[in-house]
Design a protein around this motif. Structure first.
Motif, PDB file in Angstrom:
ATOM      1  N   GLN A 117       0.822  -1.217   0.000  1.00 11.91           N
ATOM      2  CA  GLN A 117       0.000   0.000   0.000  1.00 11.91           C
ATOM      3  C   GLN A 117       0.853   1.263   0.000  1.00 11.91           C
ATOM      4  OE1 GLN A 117      -3.534   0.429   0.213  1.00 11.91           O
ATOM      5  NE2 GLN A 117      -3.687  -1.728  -0.323  1.00 11.91           N
ATOM      6  N   GLY A 163      -0.308  -7.803   4.142  1.00 10.74           N
ATOM      7  CA  GLY A 163      -0.971  -6.513   4.154  1.00 10.74           C
ATOM      8  C   GLY A 163      -2.472  -6.593   3.970  1.00 10.74           C
ATOM      9  N   ALA A 164      -3.017  -5.521   3.454  1.00  9.91           N
ATOM     10  CA  ALA A 164      -4.458  -5.407   3.269  1.00  9.91           C
ATOM     11  C   ALA A 164      -4.731  -4.726   1.937  1.00  9.91           C
ATOM     12  CB  ALA A 164      -5.082  -4.624   4.424  1.00  9.91           C
ATOM     13  N   THR A 223      -9.579  -0.887   4.687  1.00 10.60           N
ATOM     14  CA  THR A 223      -8.947  -2.025   4.023  1.00 10.60           C
ATOM     15  C   THR A 223      -9.430  -3.342   4.635  1.00 10.60           C
ATOM     16  OG1 THR A 223      -7.074  -1.930   5.562  1.00 10.60           O
ATOM     17  CG2 THR A 223      -6.854  -0.739   3.465  1.00 10.60           C
ATOM     18  N   PRO A 237      -7.841  -7.451   5.253  1.00  2.00           N
ATOM     19  CA  PRO A 237      -6.563  -8.172   5.213  1.00  2.00           C
ATOM     20  C   PRO A 237      -6.542  -9.267   4.151  1.00  2.00           C
ATOM     21  CG  PRO A 237      -7.895  -8.960   7.027  1.00  2.00           C
ATOM     22  CD  PRO A 237      -8.644  -7.810   6.425  1.00  2.00           C
ATOM     23  N   TYR A 269      -8.017 -10.447  10.390  1.00  2.00           N
ATOM     24  CA  TYR A 269      -6.638 -10.082  10.700  1.00  2.00           C
ATOM     25  C   TYR A 269      -5.976 -11.171  11.548  1.00  2.00           C
ATOM     26  CZ  TYR A 269      -7.794  -5.439   8.947  1.00  2.00           C
ATOM     27  OH  TYR A 269      -8.175  -4.401   8.135  1.00  2.00           O
ATOM     28  N   GLY A 300       2.988  -6.299  10.046  1.00  2.00           N
ATOM     29  CA  GLY A 300       2.399  -5.231   9.240  1.00  2.00           C
ATOM     30  C   GLY A 300       0.887  -5.148   9.325  1.00  2.00           C
ATOM     31  N   ASP A 301       0.280  -4.579   8.281  1.00  2.00           N
ATOM     32  CA  ASP A 301      -1.147  -4.295   8.289  1.00  2.00           C
ATOM     33  C   ASP A 301      -2.022  -5.536   8.367  1.00  2.00           C
ATOM     34  OD1 ASP A 301      -0.327  -1.713   8.004  1.00  2.00           O
ATOM     35  OD2 ASP A 301      -1.332  -1.322   6.102  1.00  2.00           O
ATOM     36  N   ARG A 307      -2.146   1.073  11.833  1.00  2.00           N
ATOM     37  CA  ARG A 307      -1.570   0.530  10.592  1.00  2.00           C
ATOM     38  C   ARG A 307      -0.916   1.669   9.813  1.00  2.00           C
ATOM     39  NH1 ARG A 307      -6.261  -2.429  11.500  1.00  2.00           N
ATOM     40  NH2 ARG A 307      -5.773  -4.647  11.807  1.00  2.00           N
ATOM     41  N   GLN A 308       0.398   1.771   9.965  1.00  2.00           N
ATOM     42  CA  GLN A 308       1.198   2.786   9.306  1.00  2.00           C
ATOM     43  C   GLN A 308       2.505   2.134   8.855  1.00  2.00           C
ATOM     44  OE1 GLN A 308       0.502   6.673   9.301  1.00  2.00           O
ATOM     45  NE2 GLN A 308      -1.368   5.482   9.110  1.00  2.00           N
ATOM     46  N   THR A 343       4.799   1.402  11.844  1.00  2.00           N
ATOM     47  CA  THR A 343       4.443   0.260  12.681  1.00  2.00           C
ATOM     48  C   THR A 343       4.655  -1.054  11.929  1.00  2.00           C
ATOM     49  OG1 THR A 343       2.094   0.401  12.051  1.00  2.00           O
ATOM     50  CG2 THR A 343       2.798   1.597  14.025  1.00  2.00           C
ATOM     51  N   ALA A 344       4.446  -1.034  10.628  1.00  2.00           N
ATOM     52  CA  ALA A 344       4.713  -2.240   9.833  1.00  2.00           C
ATOM     53  C   ALA A 344       6.197  -2.587   9.869  1.00  2.00           C
ATOM     54  CB  ALA A 344       4.246  -2.035   8.394  1.00  2.00           C
TER      55      ALA A 344
END
Length: 402
Positions: free
Chosen positions: A42, A115-116, A244, A246, A262, A280-281, A288-289, A292-293
């Motif tokens: 993303q 991710g998502a 989003t 997952p 998730y 991650g996401d 979810r940034q 942080t991922a």
């Protein structure tokens, strides 16, 4: 490369590539499997990324490109493939990662960082006009709408930030917001930028009922949630930024998932399947940034390395040992364990019995697998099988191990 990899990382976004850097730098043979033609997830589709610490101005593709170069510098191998399933082999240690293309990769550990993807609302006309005026990516499609009028659905950080970016291209934006006037879900800085932008207008207390058009989008029908009134807005495109979902379909029945699909992980990014981690996401988490991922990826990589070392040591010294082995489950901070250690060492030396010690705090997978609830616990194994166990043994009970 060995037939059995140290780690397969599923997904080449911020979480996956951060894990790749840490794994490869730790001398683990590392493959990142990415379904898309481009890595970055993303983040690679986000034009302005202003909240990654230490980088004032950079695009998402720029930062993700730097992530990939970092991975490649340490020897991470990138492969194209869409994962269809993960299976643990009978020995409980080696995992098989299967792709839709028919490839099977065997690895000691797996980090899932898939991710998502943008949420599909299912609005009438949404699917029909996808890529015909309906878009989920401002960076990808902004230039197609130059000097045109568009609608944006959503009011969170992504919706507001991408709207501000889109104003560099489009003639005007109408944001459809389901909240009362003045209420957005975005942070204060993003809100201030949107409210100050002359090209952005807001349609409050409303939702999009239908996306209209012939060959291309030419308008939307909007419902006012307070009055029920349906109105039409002419536009040339609709950008959807409503969250989003997952990418975890391939994990159902294998890894425990939280509500919404998730991945459930602990503070070491470990799933309920030993040796499988999330990053991650895709994880069930608060924020979810990109930052942080990246943190998740680093934690998962270090946890995967520790897990692999513990399992290899356990396999070699206990499960595959030719003779009998004594295993002491203990914690170096436990006084009873400290007191027992010299006595147990002397006993094992006398009986010519190899001794393996397991710190229950560091090796929670192994101690949990053998249901060790109290320490110190001493277990005698023969040909990989438990044959005798004593908990907090006295000198007399210790002799029973013989």
């Amino acid at each position: 490369m060995s037939d059995i990899l140290d780690v397969v990382i599923v997904g080449g976004g911020a979480g996956g590539m951060s894990a790749g850097v840490y794994c490869a730098r730790g001398k683990m043979s590392t493959v990142i499997l990415e379904a898309s033609a481009k890595t970055g997830g993303q983040a690679a589709k986000t034009n302005e990324l202003e909240n990654y610490p230490g980088i004032d101005q950079a695009t998402g593709p720029d930062i993700m490109g730097a992530f990939r170069k970092h991975c490649e510098r340490f020897g991470v191998e990138f492969q194209r493939g869409t994962v269809s399933g993960i299976k643990v082999e009978d020995n409980g240690f080696i995992k098989q990662v299967t792709t839709k293309e028919g490839e099977v990769l065997r690895a000691r550990t797996v980090i899932v960082a898939t991710g998502a993807q943008p949420r599909i609302l299912g609005i009438k006309g949404e699917r029909e006009f996808t890529s015909k005026g309906v878009s989920y990516c401002a960076t990808c499609d902004a230039d197609f709408f130059e000097e045109l009028d568009i609608v944006v659905v959503g009011s969170g950080n992504t919706a507001v930030e991408e709207s501000v970016f889109l104003t560099k291209f489009v003639n005007s934006i109408k944001m459809i917001v389901l909240h009362d006037e003045g209420v957005l879900d975005a942070d204060r800085t993003a809100q201030e930028q949107a409210f100050a932008n002359d090209k952005i207008d807001f349609v409050w207390n409303s939702t999009v009922e239908e996306i209209c058009g012939e060959e291309l989008v030419n308008g939307v029908k909007v419902k006012n949630l307070k009055t029920g009134e349906i109105s039409e807005i002419e536009c040339d495109g609709v950008f959807m930024f409503v969250g989003t979902v997952p990418n975890t379909d391939f994990l159902e029945g294998t890894v425990e998932l939280a509500k919404g699909g998730y991945i459930k992980v602990d503070d070491q990014m470990a799933t309920n399947v030993p040796g499988v981690f999330g990053a991650g996401d895709v994880n069930d988490k608060f924020l979810r940034q990109v930052v942080t991922a990246a943190a998740d990826g680093a934690i998962a990589a270090v946890a995967a390395e520790r897990y692999m070392q513990e399992e290899e040591n356990w396999q070699e010294r206990v499960l595959e040992a030719e003779g009998d082995v004594a295993v002491m489950f203990w914690n170096p901070l436990d006084k009873d364990g400290i007191a027992l250690m010299p006595e147990l060492e002397a006993f094992c030396k006398e009986k010519e019995l190899p001794l393996v010690t397991v710190d229950t705090y560091k090796s929670q997978n192994i101690s949990g697998r053998y249901n060790v609830e109290d320490i110190p616990t001493v277990v005698r194994f023969s040909k990989g099988q438990e044959v005798k166990r004593v908990v907090r043994p006295t000198a007399e009970e210790l002799q029973q191990l013989a």
